[in-house]
Design a protein around this motif. Structure first.
Motif, PDB file in Angstrom:
ATOM      1  N   ASP A 102     -15.182  -7.413 -14.696  1.00 29.35           N
ATOM      2  CA  ASP A 102     -15.974  -6.329 -14.033  1.00 29.35           C
ATOM      3  C   ASP A 102     -17.192  -5.959 -15.031  1.00 29.35           C
ATOM      4  OD1 ASP A 102     -17.699  -4.670 -12.425  1.00 29.35           O
ATOM      5  OD2 ASP A 102     -15.872  -3.548 -11.623  1.00 29.35           O
ATOM      6  N   THR A 103     -18.408  -6.756 -15.103  1.00 36.41           N
ATOM      7  CA  THR A 103     -19.479  -6.139 -15.732  1.00 36.41           C
ATOM      8  C   THR A 103     -20.535  -5.578 -15.182  1.00 36.41           C
ATOM      9  OG1 THR A 103     -20.356  -8.446 -15.672  1.00 36.41           O
ATOM     10  CG2 THR A 103     -18.891  -7.879 -17.447  1.00 36.41           C
ATOM     11  N   SER A 104     -20.425  -5.123 -13.711  1.00 35.08           N
ATOM     12  CA  SER A 104     -21.269  -4.208 -12.899  1.00 35.08           C
ATOM     13  C   SER A 104     -21.531  -3.037 -13.633  1.00 35.08           C
ATOM     14  CB  SER A 104     -20.479  -4.263 -11.496  1.00 35.08           C
ATOM     15  OG  SER A 104     -19.465  -3.428 -11.744  1.00 35.08           O
ATOM     16  N   SER A 105     -20.953  -2.356 -14.298  1.00 33.51           N
ATOM     17  CA  SER A 105     -21.355  -1.141 -15.218  1.00 33.51           C
ATOM     18  C   SER A 105     -21.050  -1.419 -16.628  1.00 33.51           C
ATOM     19  CB  SER A 105     -20.680   0.191 -14.648  1.00 33.51           C
ATOM     20  OG  SER A 105     -19.041  -0.002 -14.719  1.00 33.51           O
ATOM     21  N   ALA A 106     -21.696  -0.513 -17.343  1.00 37.33           N
ATOM     22  CA  ALA A 106     -21.505  -0.632 -18.821  1.00 37.33           C
ATOM     23  C   ALA A 106     -20.419   0.752 -19.275  1.00 37.33           C
ATOM     24  CB  ALA A 106     -22.480  -0.609 -19.437  1.00 37.33           C
ATOM     25  N   PRO A 107     -19.676   0.356 -20.259  1.00 33.48           N
ATOM     26  CA  PRO A 107     -19.175  -0.729 -20.546  1.00 33.48           C
ATOM     27  C   PRO A 107     -18.402  -1.654 -19.639  1.00 33.48           C
ATOM     28  CG  PRO A 107     -17.489   1.015 -21.281  1.00 33.48           C
ATOM     29  CD  PRO A 107     -18.762   1.634 -20.591  1.00 33.48           C
ATOM     30  N   GLY A 108     -18.182  -2.808 -19.536  1.00 32.44           N
ATOM     31  CA  GLY A 108     -17.203  -3.404 -18.468  1.00 32.44           C
ATOM     32  C   GLY A 108     -15.792  -3.230 -18.834  1.00 32.44           C
ATOM     33  N   HIS A 109     -14.997  -3.781 -18.107  1.00 27.63           N
ATOM     34  CA  HIS A 109     -13.505  -3.712 -18.120  1.00 27.63           C
ATOM     35  C   HIS A 109     -12.724  -4.717 -17.499  1.00 27.63           C
ATOM     36  CE1 HIS A 109     -13.859  -1.760 -13.946  1.00 27.63           C
ATOM     37  NE2 HIS A 109     -12.488  -1.774 -13.780  1.00 27.63           N
ATOM     38  N   TYR A 110     -11.554  -5.015 -17.730  1.00 26.83           N
ATOM     39  CA  TYR A 110     -10.760  -5.925 -16.994  1.00 26.83           C
ATOM     40  C   TYR A 110     -10.102  -5.270 -16.117  1.00 26.83           C
ATOM     41  CZ  TYR A 110     -10.802  -8.543 -21.447  1.00 26.83           C
ATOM     42  OH  TYR A 110     -10.798  -9.330 -22.579  1.00 26.83           O
ATOM     43  N   VAL A 111     -10.051  -6.313 -14.948  1.00 21.79           N
ATOM     44  CA  VAL A 111      -9.517  -5.847 -13.619  1.00 21.79           C
ATOM     45  C   VAL A 111      -8.517  -6.748 -12.944  1.00 21.79           C
ATOM     46  CG1 VAL A 111      -9.712  -5.546 -10.975  1.00 21.79           C
ATOM     47  CG2 VAL A 111     -11.403  -4.738 -12.557  1.00 21.79           C
ATOM     48  N   LEU A 112      -7.247  -6.307 -12.981  1.00 22.63           N
ATOM     49  CA  LEU A 112      -5.986  -7.058 -12.571  1.00 22.63           C
ATOM     50  C   LEU A 112      -5.704  -6.702 -10.930  1.00 22.63           C
ATOM     51  CD1 LEU A 112      -4.382  -8.921 -14.574  1.00 22.63           C
ATOM     52  CD2 LEU A 112      -5.839  -7.253 -15.801  1.00 22.63           C
ATOM     53  N   PHE A 113      -5.549  -7.869 -10.122  1.00 16.51           N
ATOM     54  CA  PHE A 113      -5.012  -7.728  -8.709  1.00 16.51           C
ATOM     55  C   PHE A 113      -3.605  -7.934  -8.813  1.00 16.51           C
ATOM     56  CE2 PHE A 113      -9.487  -8.579  -8.119  1.00 16.51           C
ATOM     57  CZ  PHE A 113      -9.856  -7.579  -7.291  1.00 16.51           C
ATOM     58  N   TRP A 114      -2.839  -6.971  -8.365  1.00 17.10           N
ATOM     59  CA  TRP A 114      -1.577  -7.262  -8.246  1.00 17.10           C
ATOM     60  C   TRP A 114      -0.960  -7.120  -6.844  1.00 17.10           C
ATOM     61  CZ3 TRP A 114       1.978  -4.585 -12.534  1.00 17.10           C
ATOM     62  CH2 TRP A 114       1.518  -4.953 -13.829  1.00 17.10           C
ATOM     63  N   GLU A 115      -0.086  -8.259  -6.551  1.00 14.16           N
ATOM     64  CA  GLU A 115       0.536  -8.062  -4.971  1.00 14.16           C
ATOM     65  C   GLU A 115       2.206  -7.634  -5.614  1.00 14.16           C
ATOM     66  OE1 GLU A 115       1.741 -10.879  -1.472  1.00 14.16           O
ATOM     67  OE2 GLU A 115      -0.253 -10.850  -2.254  1.00 14.16           O
ATOM     68  N   LEU A 116       2.705  -6.751  -4.827  1.00 14.21           N
ATOM     69  CA  LEU A 116       4.008  -6.222  -5.263  1.00 14.21           C
ATOM     70  C   LEU A 116       5.060  -6.341  -3.949  1.00 14.21           C
ATOM     71  CD1 LEU A 116       3.133  -2.915  -7.368  1.00 14.21           C
ATOM     72  CD2 LEU A 116       3.612  -5.183  -8.231  1.00 14.21           C
ATOM     73  N   LYS A 117       6.321  -6.425  -4.284  1.00 12.93           N
ATOM     74  CA  LYS A 117       7.159  -6.634  -3.171  1.00 12.93           C
ATOM     75  C   LYS A 117       8.467  -5.587  -3.614  1.00 12.93           C
ATOM     76  CE  LYS A 117      10.353  -9.802  -1.213  1.00 12.93           C
ATOM     77  NZ  LYS A 117      10.167  -9.495   0.441  1.00 12.93           N
ATOM     78  N   GLU A 118       8.926  -5.188  -2.544  1.00 13.23           N
ATOM     79  CA  GLU A 118      10.286  -4.440  -2.955  1.00 13.23           C
ATOM     80  C   GLU A 118      11.411  -5.394  -3.037  1.00 13.23           C
ATOM     81  OE1 GLU A 118      10.946  -0.371  -1.200  1.00 13.23           O
ATOM     82  OE2 GLU A 118       9.574  -1.086   0.240  1.00 13.23           O
ATOM     83  N   LYS A 119      12.423  -5.138  -3.798  1.00 16.72           N
ATOM     84  CA  LYS A 119      13.505  -5.663  -4.155  1.00 16.72           C
ATOM     85  C   LYS A 119      14.296  -5.694  -2.908  1.00 16.72           C
ATOM     86  CE  LYS A 119      14.153  -5.650  -9.094  1.00 16.72           C
ATOM     87  NZ  LYS A 119      15.314  -5.121 -10.155  1.00 16.72           N
ATOM     88  N   GLU A 120      14.369  -4.632  -2.188  1.00 19.97           N
ATOM     89  CA  GLU A 120      15.457  -4.387  -1.008  1.00 19.97           C
ATOM     90  C   GLU A 120      14.427  -4.123   0.174  1.00 19.97           C
ATOM     91  OE1 GLU A 120      18.467  -1.928  -1.654  1.00 19.97           O
ATOM     92  OE2 GLU A 120      19.669  -3.219  -3.133  1.00 19.97           O
ATOM     93  N   GLY A 121      14.802  -4.758   1.295  1.00 23.37           N
ATOM     94  CA  GLY A 121      13.970  -4.416   2.499  1.00 23.37           C
ATOM     95  C   GLY A 121      12.622  -5.163   2.289  1.00 23.37           C
ATOM     96  N   ASN A 122      11.624  -4.994   3.453  1.00 21.39           N
ATOM     97  CA  ASN A 122      10.449  -5.422   3.654  1.00 21.39           C
ATOM     98  C   ASN A 122       9.425  -4.347   4.015  1.00 21.39           C
ATOM     99  OD1 ASN A 122       8.518  -7.492   3.351  1.00 21.39           O
ATOM    100  ND2 ASN A 122       8.822  -8.256   5.255  1.00 21.39           N
TER     101      ASN A 122
END
Length: 580
Positions: A466-486
């Motif tokens: 993401d370099t839309s602002s200074a200084p830029g930075h790394y963006v991680l998109f994470w999708e998570l799931k619970e081990k038990e249940g939904n």
């Protein structure tokens, strides 16, 4: 005593790997003698078929350098541009690593080459698990992609689709696979997934192998089952296919395999309604011996989740191939997915290896300036060194960069074995630092270990700078799931902030220096809703990516793809301080 077919394959592997240098030289000689008079090679070889002249004069190129020649072929200008052999069509790459799909010319010999390659990569697997062709069926999730007709009249198709269309494959399908051909060629991926899973459930006692070409496809199928098992059980109980399936081919296939089976339906219901789906594959398909899919490279992110679902079934990455050529096989299918090395097959293409200056191990420091940067032959690579892969094929690719970085991990007879490290140029950068795919994967692996104590699994991730602002930075998109249940419980802020910091701690030296000097802003993790990466995949497929060859991009470049993920963000977390 009758010889098993895979024993012949194992003997062939020994012969090939023992005589690698001779086979490579003969292969190159054959390619050059047939094609030295083509328009492309004539300007460098002047009609000669000499290896040294080839090495000296033929340039190392990327696909983009060859694309003008390939475009001429697709437009109908076919005589002797790249290959003396008639071009019969094109393979389309998956199109998700580097943007638009590439078109690779193919000839009639490609089908024969695949048959040999399949025998060779399956032989070590059968050695360990027995001849599964004689003991049951494979539940492989297969999805054909529509062909594209080029202006020349020649068809462009995904590698996997070309395999599915072969008459030999179609003939053996009913005996060896649970999926009828109609489901594979169903144009609706959701209906195809539903039917392939349903027919796999009906034939559960025959299933001895579960898989697909890529780990991501197997996981997508498991998640689909999580969402639809109740409806499938109803189908099995009544013997009638769900009204959601409107494709005539799928319905016709169902009519020949479905009949009421309430006992089976109840059994599957009892398994699927459990609190946790840990080990679900082994529970639903108790005779399965392994899960077969590529788990290396970018697919490595799926290992943890696949192991969760597999219940101890081995994860087998049997082959290394691309749209450019078939490359290598895994001689140790029982090894850990993270330890897989591929033995390059010297009869598949002529291979060269360009030394890579960046170390593939822990450091990002460059090698000595005195180190050779000229490509070396297959048998001359050095243990522990990293190389970019070049291929020369009979179909018109000459010294073409594949874009993969490999590290030499050992030798089998006289043939090197390689571990896939990363794709070239798939990097994050907001200033002068360069973060590779391998760097990113290592950092994510370190950080996601913090999720286990709070009962979550990281199922998907991608990134962008993401370099839309200074200084830029790394963006991680994470999708998570619970081990038990939904359920939709959110991970706690403290853990997610710590994940951000752990990632930064695990990144390379240059990144840490830039962070400390505020040249790079704090790393951010954006948690997205479950199913977000399926929506992302659907977007790429709609833009031409192959469903069965889809690889989740490590770094997002598309503005539309970013909008999709950003619209599904449920939480944003930032690293609290610079790494130590």
């Amino acid at each position: 005593m009758e010889t098993k077919w895979y024993e012949d394959g194992l003997r062939m592997i020994e012969e090939l790997t023992t005589n690698a240098e001779q086979i490579q030289d003969e292969l190159l000689r054959g390619i050059l003698s047939r094609n030295a008079g083509t328009e492309y090679l004539r300007q460098f070889l002047h009609g000669q078929a000499d290896k040294q002249l080839f090495k000296k004069n033929v340039p190392i190129v990327s696909y983009e350098d060859l694309k003008p020649y390939i475009d001429r072929i697709t437009n109908g200008e076919t005589p002797d541009i790249l290959s003396a052999e008639p071009i019969t069509g094109f393979f389309m790459s998956s199109g998700t690593s580097g943007g638009q799909p590439k078109l690779m010319p193919i000839t009639a010999d490609v089908t024969k080459m695949w048959a040999i390659f399949r025998t060779l990569y399956e032989s070590p697997v059968m050695k360990h698990f027995g001849d599964i062709n004689q003991s049951g069926k494979r539940m492989e999730f297969m999805f054909a992609k529509p062909e594209i007709e080029t202006p020349s009249g020649l068809k462009a198709t995904a590698v996997t689709t070309s395999i599915f269309k072969e008459s030999g494959f179609i003939a053996m399908l009913p005996k060896l696979y649970t999926s009828p051909v109609e489901t594979i060629f169903c144009p609706d991926a959701e209906q195809s997934s539903y039917c392939q899973l349903l027919f796999g459930l009906i034939q559960r006692d025959e299933v001895v192998m579960i898989g697909s070409f890529f780990a991501s496809t197997v996981l997508r199928a498991i998640k689909f089952l999580e969402n639809h098992w109740q409806e499938m059980c109803s189908d099995i109980k009544t013997g009638r296919l769900s009204h959601r399936i409107t494709d005539s081919g799928c319905r016709n296939a169902a009519s020949s395999i479905m009949k009421p089976n309430p006992v089976l339906a109840e059994l599957i219901e009892d398994i699927c309604k459990c609190k946790s789906w840990e080990g679900i594959l082994r529970k639903v398909w108790p005779k399965a011996r392994y899960v077969g899919c590529i788990c290396t490279g970018v697919m490595g992110q799926y290992i943890t989740e696949l192991e969760f679902y597999s219940g101890g079934l081995p994860l087998v990455s049997a082959l290394y191939a691309s749209s450019e050529a078939y490359f290598g096989i895994n001689l140790e299918p029982l090894c850990k997915p993270s330890d897989v090395s591929y033995t390059i097959l010297p009869n598949m293409a002529y291979f060269e290896f360009l030394p890579v200056k960046n170390e593939c191990n822990e450091s990002t420091e460059t090698n000595s300036n005195n180190e050779a940067t000229e490509p070396v032959d297959l048998v001359n690579v050095k243990l522990g060194h990293c190389y970019g892969l070049l291929v020369t094929t009979s179909t018109g690719l000459y010294r073409c960069k594949v874009g993969d970085v490999l590290m030499v991990t050992g030798f089998h007879n006289n043939t090197p074995q390689f571990q896939f490290m990363e794709r070239e140029n798939v990097i994050l950068s907001v200033d002068q630092e360069k973060t590779s795919e391998a760097d990113l994967f290592k950092a994510v692996t370190e950080a996601k270990a913090l999720l286990d104590p709070i009962g979550f699994i990281l199922t998907e991730y991608t990134s962008y700078a993401d370099t839309s602002s200074a200084p830029g930075h790394y963006v991680l998109f994470w999708e998570l799931k619970e081990k038990e249940g939904n359920h939709c419980k959110e991970p706690d802020t403290k853990t997610m902030v710590e994940c951000c910091f752990r990632m930064e701690e695990s990144l390379h030296y240059t990144y840490k220096i830039y962070r400390k000097n505020n040249i790079i802003a704090p790393l951010e993790i954006r948690v997205v809703k479950q199913g977000s990466f399926e929506v992302l995949m659907d977007y790429y497929v709609s833009k031409g990516a192959s469903f069965s060859q889809y690889k989740r991009p490590s770094c997002i470049k598309s503005k539309e793809a970013l909008k999709i993920l950003d619209s599904r963000v449920t939480g944003k977390f930032f690293s609290p301080k610079p790494p130590l």
